[in-house]
Design a protein around this motif. Structure first.
Motif, mmCIF file in Angstrom:
data_model
loop_
_atom_site.group_PDB
_atom_site.id
_atom_site.type_symbol
_atom_site.label_atom_id
_atom_site.label_comp_id
_atom_site.label_asym_id
_atom_site.label_seq_id
_atom_site.Cartn_x
_atom_site.Cartn_y
_atom_site.Cartn_z
ATOM 1 N N SER A 15 26.567 -15.297 36.624
ATOM 2 C CA SER A 15 25.348 -14.813 35.360
ATOM 3 C C SER A 15 24.243 -15.395 35.428
ATOM 4 O O SER A 15 24.108 -16.784 36.011
ATOM 5 N N ALA A 16 23.116 -14.774 35.511
ATOM 6 C CA ALA A 16 21.827 -15.254 35.711
ATOM 7 C C ALA A 16 20.917 -15.524 34.386
ATOM 8 O O ALA A 16 21.156 -14.393 33.482
ATOM 9 N N GLY A 17 20.530 -16.681 34.089
ATOM 10 C CA GLY A 17 19.846 -17.029 32.964
ATOM 11 C C GLY A 17 18.132 -16.711 33.490
ATOM 12 O O GLY A 17 17.887 -15.905 34.408
ATOM 13 N N VAL A 18 17.503 -17.188 32.510
ATOM 14 C CA VAL A 18 15.920 -17.029 32.852
ATOM 15 C C VAL A 18 15.393 -17.634 34.148
ATOM 16 O O VAL A 18 15.043 -17.103 35.172
ATOM 17 N N ASP A 19 15.829 -18.934 34.337
ATOM 18 C CA ASP A 19 15.503 -19.755 35.435
ATOM 19 C C ASP A 19 16.491 -20.379 36.082
ATOM 20 O O ASP A 19 16.598 -21.485 36.906
ATOM 21 N N PHE A 20 18.000 -19.983 35.759
ATOM 22 C CA PHE A 20 19.128 -20.787 36.192
ATOM 23 C C PHE A 20 20.218 -19.813 36.379
ATOM 24 O O PHE A 20 19.924 -18.726 35.869
ATOM 25 N N ALA A 21 21.158 -20.343 37.137
ATOM 26 C CA ALA A 21 22.184 -19.442 37.178
ATOM 27 C C ALA A 21 23.793 -19.989 37.262
ATOM 28 O O ALA A 21 23.636 -21.087 37.383
ATOM 29 N N LEU A 22 24.618 -19.106 37.061
ATOM 30 C CA LEU A 22 25.997 -19.901 36.856
ATOM 31 C C LEU A 22 26.942 -18.837 37.886
ATOM 32 O O LEU A 22 26.623 -17.778 37.789
ATOM 33 N N ALA A 23 28.029 -19.579 38.481
ATOM 34 C CA ALA A 23 28.922 -18.632 39.137
ATOM 35 C C ALA A 23 30.321 -19.428 38.771
ATOM 36 O O ALA A 23 30.575 -20.714 38.716
ATOM 37 N N LEU A 24 31.100 -18.421 38.469
ATOM 38 C CA LEU A 24 32.755 -18.781 38.199
ATOM 39 C C LEU A 24 33.591 -18.704 39.374
ATOM 40 O O LEU A 24 33.719 -17.627 39.974
ATOM 41 N N ARG A 25 34.260 -19.955 39.519
ATOM 42 C CA ARG A 25 35.172 -20.094 40.739
ATOM 43 C C ARG A 25 36.717 -19.392 40.332
ATOM 44 O O ARG A 25 36.927 -19.323 39.316
ATOM 45 N N THR A 26 37.329 -18.960 41.561
ATOM 46 C CA THR A 26 38.814 -18.694 41.219
ATOM 47 C C THR A 26 39.549 -19.806 40.691
ATOM 48 O O THR A 26 40.702 -19.325 39.879
ATOM 49 N N ASP A 27 39.302 -20.875 40.587
ATOM 50 C CA ASP A 27 40.181 -21.897 39.920
ATOM 51 C C ASP A 27 39.612 -22.334 38.575
ATOM 52 O O ASP A 27 40.000 -23.171 38.001
ATOM 53 N N GLY A 28 38.656 -21.472 37.859
ATOM 54 C CA GLY A 28 38.371 -21.688 36.782
ATOM 55 C C GLY A 28 37.287 -22.664 36.419
ATOM 56 O O GLY A 28 36.989 -23.054 35.272
ATOM 57 N N THR A 29 36.952 -23.200 37.570
ATOM 58 C CA THR A 29 35.502 -24.090 37.620
ATOM 59 C C THR A 29 34.260 -23.388 37.490
ATOM 60 O O THR A 29 34.180 -22.313 38.071
ATOM 61 N N VAL A 30 33.222 -24.011 37.360
ATOM 62 C CA VAL A 30 31.671 -23.399 37.215
ATOM 63 C C VAL A 30 30.921 -24.259 38.321
ATOM 64 O O VAL A 30 30.888 -25.536 37.963
ATOM 65 N N VAL A 31 30.123 -23.468 38.824
ATOM 66 C CA VAL A 31 28.814 -24.141 39.512
ATOM 67 C C VAL A 31 27.605 -23.622 38.841
ATOM 68 O O VAL A 31 27.618 -22.456 38.608
ATOM 69 N N GLY A 32 26.612 -24.473 38.574
ATOM 70 C CA GLY A 32 25.326 -24.233 38.125
ATOM 71 C C GLY A 32 24.337 -24.442 39.059
ATOM 72 O O GLY A 32 24.257 -25.732 39.904
#
Length: 281
Positions: A15-32
């Motif tokens: 998921s892309a925000g205005v100036d930042f991004a997020l990614a969801l991992r298979t283990d249910g954790t998130v990286v930004g």
């Protein structure tokens, strides 16, 4: 230049925000990663048990496995503070200063800024399967394939939805919106300063779409990506070598492309983890 995010693998959603991004991992954790002035990118590291993510203007929301929602980032209008009583959620969407959630019973719950009644109008809906929050308006997809629009109606971006039928997916841009029909064609309406609306008529064979600030990216059934509209950073010009894509998410002037192998490619005005316009990777 398009950049494969080599540090990211095992990803199931982006998921892309205005100036930042997020990614969801298979283990249910998130990286930004990216801009982090309100903690919108770094807070993501603390999350576990997540099934869906949505990045907005400068905040984000995430759906937990238990059907509750968590938010973080800028919270001036309560946009990063989902109601504590909210449960049974199946889908989420973060917008400019508000967010929307659709529950399994087909009702919609919104919170945050309500200048154009984008929250209060959405809360009256039922029979909904998906929602999309824009800057100051929202869309909701009904079970019968029609679309409801609410909030700011400049350029007809929320009212022109009355003409739509056979819709399977919706996506809001800044002053326009797009919808994917069951036949793989795309409907678009609202502001058209970069021909992001009129150009949509030429597109077919599409499985997923993502609108943003004056441009659109779409995934074809063959796993390639097509883009149109505003393109000063190449955000509407997917790299020709890009294949095997299952999802795209358009930010303000960059795009994330998720491939079937769980890797991510970013193009446009990239916000690389540790190298872009912020460091929250």
């Amino acid at each position: 230049m398009p950049i494969p995010l080599v540090r990211l693998s095992g990803i199931t959603a982006v998921s892309a925000g205005v100036d930042f991004a997020l990614a969801l991992r298979t283990d249910g954790t998130v990286v930004g990663w990216g801009k982090d002035d309100f903690g919108q990118a770094s807070f993501a590291r603390r999350l576990h048990g997540i099934t869906a993510i949505s990045a907005g203007l400068d905040f984000a929301v995430a759906l937990r496995t238990d059907g509750t929602v968590v938010g973080w980032g800028r919270d001036e209008f309560g946009q990063a503070s989902p109601p504590r009583w909210l449960t049974g959620v199946r889908g989420i969407s973060a917008g400019g200063d508000f967010a929307l959630a659709v529950r399994w019973d087909g009702t919609v719950v919104g919170w945050g800024g309500d200048e154009f009644r984008q929250v209060s109008s959405g809360n009256r809906l039922s029979g909904i399967t998906a929602v999309s929050a824009g800057g100051d308006f929202g869309l909701a997809l009904r079970t019968d394939g029609t679309v409801a629009g609410f909030g700011n109606d400049q350029f007809g971006k929320s009212s022109l939805t009355r003409r739509l039928f056979g819709i399977t997916q919706i996506s809001t841009g800044n002053n326009f919106a797009v919808a994917l029909r069951s036949d793989g064609t795309v409907a678009a309406w609202g502001g058209d300063e970069f021909r992001q609306v009129t150009s949509a008529r030429r597109v077919f064979g599409i499985r997923q779409v993502s609108a943003s600030a004056g441009f659109v990216n779409a995934v074809r059934w063959d796993g390639t990506v097509v883009g149109w509209g505003r393109d000063e950073f190449g955000q509407a010009s997917p790299p020709r070598w890009l294949h095997g894509v299952i999802e795209v998410s358009s930010g303000n002037d960059f795009v994330l492309a998720l491939r079937a192998d769980g890797t991510v490619v970013e193009y446009g005005h990239v916000v690389l983890p540790g190298h872009g316009r912020g460091d929250a990777g």
